[in-house]
Write a protein that holds these residues in place. Sequence first.
Motif, PDB file in Angstrom:
ATOM      1  N   THR A  72      48.032  21.460  18.748  1.00  0.00           N
ATOM      2  CA  THR A  72      46.973  21.732  18.655  1.00  0.00           C
ATOM      3  C   THR A  72      46.461  23.039  18.986  1.00  0.00           C
ATOM      4  N   ALA A  73      45.892  23.764  18.250  1.00  0.00           N
ATOM      5  CA  ALA A  73      45.669  25.358  18.440  1.00  0.00           C
ATOM      6  C   ALA A  73      44.299  25.731  17.910  1.00  0.00           C
ATOM      7  N   LEU A  74      43.454  26.570  18.396  1.00  0.00           N
ATOM      8  CA  LEU A  74      42.310  27.166  18.002  1.00  0.00           C
ATOM      9  C   LEU A  74      42.234  28.352  17.615  1.00  0.00           C
ATOM     10  N   PHE A  75      42.071  28.948  16.374  1.00  0.00           N
ATOM     11  CA  PHE A  75      41.897  30.080  15.853  1.00  0.00           C
ATOM     12  C   PHE A  75      40.433  30.872  16.195  1.00  0.00           C
ATOM     13  N   MET A  76      40.272  31.825  16.403  1.00  0.00           N
ATOM     14  CA  MET A  76      38.668  32.251  16.421  1.00  0.00           C
ATOM     15  C   MET A  76      38.514  33.651  16.046  1.00  0.00           C
ATOM     16  N   ASP A  95      43.243  12.692  14.504  1.00  0.00           N
ATOM     17  CA  ASP A  95      44.193  11.952  13.709  1.00  0.00           C
ATOM     18  C   ASP A  95      43.535  11.842  12.405  1.00  0.00           C
ATOM     19  N   GLY A  96      44.714  11.805  11.339  1.00  0.00           N
ATOM     20  CA  GLY A  96      44.428  12.108  10.097  1.00  0.00           C
ATOM     21  C   GLY A  96      43.776  13.357   9.562  1.00  0.00           C
ATOM     22  N   LEU A  97      43.649  14.341  10.290  1.00  0.00           N
ATOM     23  CA  LEU A  97      43.128  15.784  10.052  1.00  0.00           C
ATOM     24  C   LEU A  97      44.147  16.754  10.094  1.00  0.00           C
ATOM     25  N   ALA A  98      43.940  17.788   9.262  1.00  0.00           N
ATOM     26  CA  ALA A  98      44.962  19.112   9.118  1.00  0.00           C
ATOM     27  C   ALA A  98      44.006  19.961  10.185  1.00  0.00           C
ATOM     28  N   LEU A  99      42.579  20.129  10.165  1.00  0.00           N
ATOM     29  CA  LEU A  99      41.848  21.000  10.918  1.00  0.00           C
ATOM     30  C   LEU A  99      40.504  20.507  10.986  1.00  0.00           C
ATOM     31  N   ARG A 100      39.661  21.306  11.410  1.00  0.00           N
ATOM     32  CA  ARG A 100      38.274  20.844  12.030  1.00  0.00           C
ATOM     33  C   ARG A 100      37.566  22.501  11.988  1.00  0.00           C
ATOM     34  N   VAL A 101      36.669  22.581  11.196  1.00  0.00           N
ATOM     35  CA  VAL A 101      36.122  23.874  11.195  1.00  0.00           C
ATOM     36  C   VAL A 101      34.375  23.466  10.981  1.00  0.00           C
ATOM     37  N   ARG A 102      33.476  24.614  11.171  1.00  0.00           N
ATOM     38  CA  ARG A 102      32.306  24.520  11.113  1.00  0.00           C
ATOM     39  C   ARG A 102      31.721  24.701   9.654  1.00  0.00           C
ATOM     40  N   LYS A 103      31.434  23.696   8.977  1.00  0.00           N
ATOM     41  CA  LYS A 103      31.170  23.855   7.453  1.00  0.00           C
ATOM     42  C   LYS A 103      29.992  24.276   7.084  1.00  0.00           C
ATOM     43  N   TYR A 122      32.155  33.822  -1.449  1.00  0.00           N
ATOM     44  CA  TYR A 122      32.826  32.617  -2.231  1.00  0.00           C
ATOM     45  C   TYR A 122      32.710  31.207  -1.326  1.00  0.00           C
ATOM     46  N   PRO A 123      33.161  29.976  -1.825  1.00  0.00           N
ATOM     47  CA  PRO A 123      32.923  28.838  -1.302  1.00  0.00           C
ATOM     48  C   PRO A 123      33.609  28.950  -0.066  1.00  0.00           C
ATOM     49  N   ARG A 124      33.019  27.958   0.926  1.00  0.00           N
ATOM     50  CA  ARG A 124      33.389  27.772   2.279  1.00  0.00           C
ATOM     51  C   ARG A 124      33.812  29.167   3.334  1.00  0.00           C
ATOM     52  N   LYS A 125      32.830  30.000   2.661  1.00  0.00           N
ATOM     53  CA  LYS A 125      32.830  31.308   3.530  1.00  0.00           C
ATOM     54  C   LYS A 125      32.488  31.234   5.004  1.00  0.00           C
ATOM     55  N   ASN A 126      33.142  31.653   6.010  1.00  0.00           N
ATOM     56  CA  ASN A 126      33.145  31.747   7.341  1.00  0.00           C
ATOM     57  C   ASN A 126      33.696  30.335   8.002  1.00  0.00           C
ATOM     58  N   TRP A 127      34.236  29.501   7.047  1.00  0.00           N
ATOM     59  CA  TRP A 127      34.939  28.311   7.616  1.00  0.00           C
ATOM     60  C   TRP A 127      35.995  28.806   8.398  1.00  0.00           C
ATOM     61  N   SER A 128      36.759  29.596   7.829  1.00  0.00           N
ATOM     62  CA  SER A 128      38.134  30.087   8.532  1.00  0.00           C
ATOM     63  C   SER A 128      37.900  30.911   9.740  1.00  0.00           C
ATOM     64  N   SER A 129      36.765  31.379  10.118  1.00  0.00           N
ATOM     65  CA  SER A 129      36.350  31.969  11.524  1.00  0.00           C
ATOM     66  C   SER A 129      36.624  31.296  12.628  1.00  0.00           C
ATOM     67  N   LEU A 130      36.660  29.884  12.465  1.00  0.00           N
ATOM     68  CA  LEU A 130      36.781  29.003  13.645  1.00  0.00           C
ATOM     69  C   LEU A 130      37.514  27.783  13.159  1.00  0.00           C
ATOM     70  N   MET A 131      38.798  27.891  13.600  1.00  0.00           N
ATOM     71  CA  MET A 131      39.632  26.573  13.165  1.00  0.00           C
ATOM     72  C   MET A 131      40.319  25.999  14.180  1.00  0.00           C
ATOM     73  N   LEU A 132      40.182  24.681  14.546  1.00  0.00           N
ATOM     74  CA  LEU A 132      40.942  23.646  15.327  1.00  0.00           C
ATOM     75  C   LEU A 132      41.746  23.201  14.591  1.00  0.00           C
ATOM     76  N   TRP A 172      28.261  25.155  17.621  1.00  0.00           N
ATOM     77  CA  TRP A 172      29.523  26.081  17.674  1.00  0.00           C
ATOM     78  C   TRP A 172      29.656  26.658  16.469  1.00  0.00           C
ATOM     79  N   ASN A 173      30.012  28.246  16.623  1.00  0.00           N
ATOM     80  CA  ASN A 173      30.157  29.122  15.377  1.00  0.00           C
ATOM     81  C   ASN A 173      28.509  29.125  14.807  1.00  0.00           C
ATOM     82  N   VAL A 174      27.730  29.521  15.566  1.00  0.00           N
ATOM     83  CA  VAL A 174      26.340  30.067  15.026  1.00  0.00           C
ATOM     84  C   VAL A 174      26.169  31.495  14.676  1.00  0.00           C
ATOM     85  N   LEU A 175      25.743  31.325  13.421  1.00  0.00           N
ATOM     86  CA  LEU A 175      25.827  32.649  12.798  1.00  0.00           C
ATOM     87  C   LEU A 175      24.506  33.592  13.120  1.00  0.00           C
TER      88      LEU A 175
END
Length: 222
Positions: A72-76, A95-103, A122-132, A172-175
């Motif tokens: 497991t790794a975290l990107f930010m 378990d059963g997940l590829a990643l977690r993000v702040r939606k 675009y859809p899901r904007k900022n979701w990729s700014s914090l990815m477990l 987590w990931n408060v804008l």
Amino acid sequence: MHRIFIGYDPSQQIAYDVLCYSLEKHATEPIEIHAIDADKLPEFNRPVDPLASTPFTYTRFLVPWLCNYEGTALFMDSDMLALGDISELFHLPMDGLALRVRKHDYRPSETVKMGGKVQTQYPRKNWSSLMLMNCPELTVWSKEAVETESGAWLHRFEPIPDEKIGDISQEWNVLDQMTGPTKLLHYTSGGPWLPGCEDAPHADLWHQYRVEHEEVAAHAAT
């Protein structure tokens, strides 16, 4: 050891340094921080995208590859400030997940964002700014795919089934504006380290951490 990858912009070194300090200050378990520096990835070959707002717009998706698709790794993003223990995220079930993000449901009204870059929607904007990331589940993000697939394909997680994208709680990931509990603040509208953004929301908090970081660095140098 919890692996954390931070997008690195050489023009904003102080933002990266203060974020690292804030992560280490609050972490109760060992963390290992890596900068994703495009200049140190000579084998990565993707044409320059004029709409890319940071040097790590695409390289963030190399994290599973850099981890050999193990663990497991975290990107930010680097324009963040940790106010809580980042170790908590690594105890979320994957378990059963590829990643977690702040939606986020983020729809900016401005046309220009941090650093004078064009603001896009675009859809899901900022979701990729914090990815477990559950790296073994993300082999679809191969080096070749990150070099050639569209920004939409990557940032919208198009090849990943919705049921494999878990959530991260809202503190987590408060804008920009802290209107409730905040463990990770994200300066999306321009951080206090940028000219013209010295009075950004919660600039005083960031400068407090900057002073602490500089004092610790000065002490370590003596």
